[in-house]
Structure formats: structure tokens, C-alpha cells
Design a protein around this motif. Structure first.
Motif, PDB file in Angstrom:
ATOM      1  N   ALA A   1       5.526 -10.734 -11.381  1.00  0.00           N
ATOM      2  CA  ALA A   1       4.194 -11.331 -11.279  1.00  0.00           C
ATOM      3  C   ALA A   1       3.732 -11.405  -9.827  1.00  0.00           C
ATOM      4  O   ALA A   1       2.551 -11.187  -9.532  1.00  0.00           O
ATOM      5  CB  ALA A   1       4.182 -12.719 -11.917  1.00  0.00           C
ATOM      6  N   ILE A   2       4.652 -11.705  -8.906  1.00  0.00           N
ATOM      7  CA  ILE A   2       4.314 -11.707  -7.477  1.00  0.00           C
ATOM      8  C   ILE A   2       3.806 -10.329  -7.065  1.00  0.00           C
ATOM      9  O   ILE A   2       2.785 -10.204  -6.374  1.00  0.00           O
ATOM     10  CB  ILE A   2       5.533 -12.102  -6.612  1.00  0.00           C
ATOM     11  N   GLU A   3       4.511  -9.296  -7.504  1.00  0.00           N
ATOM     12  CA  GLU A   3       4.115  -7.928  -7.161  1.00  0.00           C
ATOM     13  C   GLU A   3       2.739  -7.601  -7.741  1.00  0.00           C
ATOM     14  O   GLU A   3       1.922  -6.943  -7.083  1.00  0.00           O
ATOM     15  CB  GLU A   3       5.161  -6.941  -7.669  1.00  0.00           C
ATOM     16  N   LYS A   4       2.454  -8.071  -8.959  1.00  0.00           N
ATOM     17  CA  LYS A   4       1.149  -7.816  -9.581  1.00  0.00           C
ATOM     18  C   LYS A   4       0.021  -8.482  -8.785  1.00  0.00           C
ATOM     19  O   LYS A   4      -1.060  -7.913  -8.640  1.00  0.00           O
ATOM     20  CB  LYS A   4       1.143  -8.337 -11.021  1.00  0.00           C
ATOM     21  N   ILE A   5       0.270  -9.703  -8.315  1.00  0.00           N
ATOM     22  CA  ILE A   5      -0.729 -10.401  -7.493  1.00  0.00           C
ATOM     23  C   ILE A   5      -1.022  -9.582  -6.241  1.00  0.00           C
ATOM     24  O   ILE A   5      -2.184  -9.342  -5.879  1.00  0.00           O
ATOM     25  CB  ILE A   5      -0.248 -11.818  -7.099  1.00  0.00           C
ATOM     26  N   ASP A   6       0.038  -9.148  -5.568  1.00  0.00           N
ATOM     27  CA  ASP A   6      -0.123  -8.387  -4.324  1.00  0.00           C
ATOM     28  C   ASP A   6      -0.788  -7.035  -4.568  1.00  0.00           C
ATOM     29  O   ASP A   6      -1.628  -6.595  -3.770  1.00  0.00           O
ATOM     30  CB  ASP A   6       1.229  -8.215  -3.630  1.00  0.00           C
TER      31      ASP A   6
ATOM     32  N   SER B   1       4.606 -10.308   7.349  1.00  0.00           N
ATOM     33  CA  SER B   1       5.851 -10.132   6.590  1.00  0.00           C
ATOM     34  C   SER B   1       5.806 -10.820   5.230  1.00  0.00           C
ATOM     35  O   SER B   1       6.387 -10.326   4.263  1.00  0.00           O
ATOM     36  CB  SER B   1       7.046 -10.651   7.398  1.00  0.00           C
ATOM     37  N   GLU B   2       5.141 -11.960   5.139  1.00  0.00           N
ATOM     38  CA  GLU B   2       5.044 -12.674   3.863  1.00  0.00           C
ATOM     39  C   GLU B   2       3.729 -12.294   3.187  1.00  0.00           C
ATOM     40  O   GLU B   2       2.662 -12.382   3.794  1.00  0.00           O
ATOM     41  CB  GLU B   2       5.118 -14.181   4.072  1.00  0.00           C
ATOM     42  N   THR B   3       3.815 -11.878   1.939  1.00  0.00           N
ATOM     43  CA  THR B   3       2.624 -11.437   1.228  1.00  0.00           C
ATOM     44  C   THR B   3       1.887 -12.624   0.618  1.00  0.00           C
ATOM     45  O   THR B   3       2.482 -13.702   0.428  1.00  0.00           O
ATOM     46  CB  THR B   3       3.000 -10.450   0.107  1.00  0.00           C
ATOM     47  N   PRO B   4       0.597 -12.445   0.262  1.00  0.00           N
ATOM     48  CA  PRO B   4      -0.113 -13.534  -0.428  1.00  0.00           C
ATOM     49  C   PRO B   4       0.593 -13.959  -1.710  1.00  0.00           C
ATOM     50  O   PRO B   4       0.682 -15.152  -2.009  1.00  0.00           O
ATOM     51  CB  PRO B   4      -1.485 -12.915  -0.726  1.00  0.00           C
ATOM     52  N   GLY B   5       1.122 -12.987  -2.464  1.00  0.00           N
ATOM     53  CA  GLY B   5       1.832 -13.319  -3.699  1.00  0.00           C
ATOM     54  C   GLY B   5       3.046 -14.199  -3.451  1.00  0.00           C
ATOM     55  O   GLY B   5       3.335 -15.108  -4.234  1.00  0.00           O
TER      56      GLY B   5
ATOM     57  N   LYS C   1       2.456  -5.112   2.784  1.00  0.00           N
ATOM     58  CA  LYS C   1       2.916  -4.195   1.753  1.00  0.00           C
ATOM     59  C   LYS C   1       3.466  -4.996   0.590  1.00  0.00           C
ATOM     60  O   LYS C   1       3.922  -6.130   0.765  1.00  0.00           O
ATOM     61  CB  LYS C   1       4.036  -3.287   2.291  1.00  0.00           C
ATOM     62  N   VAL C   2       3.455  -4.392  -0.588  1.00  0.00           N
ATOM     63  CA  VAL C   2       4.123  -5.000  -1.735  1.00  0.00           C
ATOM     64  C   VAL C   2       5.618  -4.808  -1.529  1.00  0.00           C
ATOM     65  O   VAL C   2       6.090  -3.694  -1.341  1.00  0.00           O
ATOM     66  CB  VAL C   2       3.691  -4.341  -3.063  1.00  0.00           C
ATOM     67  N   TYR C   3       6.355  -5.919  -1.528  1.00  0.00           N
ATOM     68  CA  TYR C   3       7.800  -5.832  -1.359  1.00  0.00           C
ATOM     69  C   TYR C   3       8.479  -5.839  -2.719  1.00  0.00           C
ATOM     70  O   TYR C   3       8.420  -6.823  -3.444  1.00  0.00           O
ATOM     71  CB  TYR C   3       8.311  -6.983  -0.481  1.00  0.00           C
ATOM     72  N   ARG C   4       9.097  -4.702  -3.050  1.00  0.00           N
ATOM     73  CA  ARG C   4       9.777  -4.562  -4.330  1.00  0.00           C
ATOM     74  C   ARG C   4      11.128  -5.274  -4.263  1.00  0.00           C
ATOM     75  O   ARG C   4      11.875  -5.109  -3.295  1.00  0.00           O
ATOM     76  CB  ARG C   4       9.994  -3.081  -4.653  1.00  0.00           C
ATOM     77  N   GLN C   5      11.437  -6.042  -5.285  1.00  0.00           N
ATOM     78  CA  GLN C   5      12.649  -6.865  -5.264  1.00  0.00           C
ATOM     79  C   GLN C   5      13.907  -6.088  -5.642  1.00  0.00           C
ATOM     80  O   GLN C   5      14.980  -6.364  -5.138  1.00  0.00           O
ATOM     81  CB  GLN C   5      12.471  -8.066  -6.203  1.00  0.00           C
TER      82      GLN C   5
END
Length: 199
Positions: A78-83, A103-107, A173-177
Motif C-alpha cells: 500500500a505504501i508503494e501504491k501511494i508513492d 530519502s523518505e517517501t510520502p508513502g 523514488k518508490v522503494y521496493r521492499q
């Protein structure tokens, strides 16, 4: 882009509502993803509580641990979807990304605010316990005040980040977990066991 006050209100309201009945309502993007993230954090919170009970059926603890893995993966998705939604919004708006990387995304910040809203709710519950001492209630009341300050500070950081992104001053960037323990092809304990079983 996204009204931060509305995020805080959604998180605070749903924590209260979901303790009666967990109903997901949001359909419009990105609010659907923001609510999803919050729902998985809500579910995680309560499974974490169960996993720490010592005198319950061990199978329920195993179930809780597995749920925690599953919910944590969904939370990160869900964090990735927000970003992804924010990056798409900026691209459609014609915003040229800045040179400086955040470094920290909005999501990620929205996720942290979600967890803090859960902490605040449950800490405030402790101030209302009839079986708790006055000292316990006072300590928890002071912690609620600290959490309120932290939520205020972090939400202001989110506001500034969103403004800077829209102004083209920052990029992210979207950070993939890539959670390896959930993937049977990446977790050696799982794929080795599968190999042993299949001989």
C-alpha cells in the motif's frame, strides 16, 4: 495534491470506527491506498498484541505470526501504491523532478502517521482504564501529549515534502521492499524444505 489534514482525520476517525466494525469505505485514489495502508497497520497492531500472549493456544500464536507477515507485506504494498500515485500525479501535472533526492517517501511518512495514530488511540485508552492507578493514567496522559506533538511535527514534514515535490525542488523514488521471507523461492528455509519433501 493530497490534503494532509484529511489524512490525519481519516486515520483518527477510522481507528475509532474499526474498533467496532472494520469497514473500508474509500474508493477514490489515492485515498483508497491511504486507507488500505492504515487498515493493514490496524490489523497488524492487534495481531502483534495476540502474538505476545503467553497462555493461549500455541496454534493461535502461529496464526498470528503468519498474519503479521501477510499484513506487513500488504502494508508495504500500500505504501508503494501511494508513492506510485504521487509520482504519476506529478508526471501528469508536468512537474520536472528536482535534483535533490528525498530519502523518505510520502508513502513512508503517511505510514508512520498511521502507526502513530494507532499508538495515540491506544495510549489514550490507558488514561480511561478504571482498573489503572492514577500514576499509570498520568504517565499515559503525558505520552498522549508527546504523541500529539510528534504527529503535528511529522504531518508538517509531509506538508513541506509535498509542496517541495510539486514545486520541483525535490524528487523521490518508490522503494521496493522485496520481503524475502514471504517468497517461497527466496526464503532458504522454505525452498530447502520443499526440496527435501520432493526428494
Amino acid at each position: 495534491m493530497i490534503n494532509v489534514d484529511n489524512i490525519l482525520q481519516l486515520q483518527a476517525d477510522t481507528v475509532i470506527e474499526w474498533h467496532n466494525e472494520l469497514i473500508v469505505k474509500e474508493e477514490k485514489l489515492p485515498w483508497k491506498f491511504i486507507e488500505e495502508n492504515h487498515m493493514w497497520n490496524f490489523s497488524l497492531w492487534h495481531e502483534e498484541d495476540i502474538a505476545r500472549i503467553k497462555d493461549i493456544d500455541p496454534l493461535r500464536i502461529v496464526e498470528a505470526k503468519r498474519n503479521i507477515d501477510k499484513y506487513n507485506q500488504a502494508r508495504n504494498n500500500a505504501i508503494e501504491k501511494i508513492d506510485e500515485w504521487i509520482l504519476s500525479y506529478l508526471e501528469v501535472a508536468g512537474t520536472v523532478p528536482g535534483e535533490k533526492m528525498h530519502s523518505e517517501t510520502p508513502g513512508m511518512i503517511i505510514d508512520r502517521l498511521s502507526i502513530m495514530s494507532l499508538k495515540r488511540y491506544h495510549m489514550n485508552e490507558e488514561t480511561l482504564r478504571e482498573d489503572a492507578s492514577a500514576e499509570h493514567k498520568l504517565l499515559c496522559g503525558n505520552k498522549v501529549k508527546v504523541l500529539d506533538e510528534q504527529i503535528s511535527d511529522l504531518s508538517n514534514c509531509l506538508r513541506l515534502l509535498l509542496i517541495s515535490l510539486q514545486a520541483g525542488e525535490l524528487k523521490f523514488k518508490v522503494y521496493r521492499q522485496f520481503k524475502m521471507y514471504n517468497d517461497p523461492s527466496l526464503n532458504p528455509e522454505l525452498y530447502k524444505r520443499e526440496q527435501q519433501l520432493n526428494g
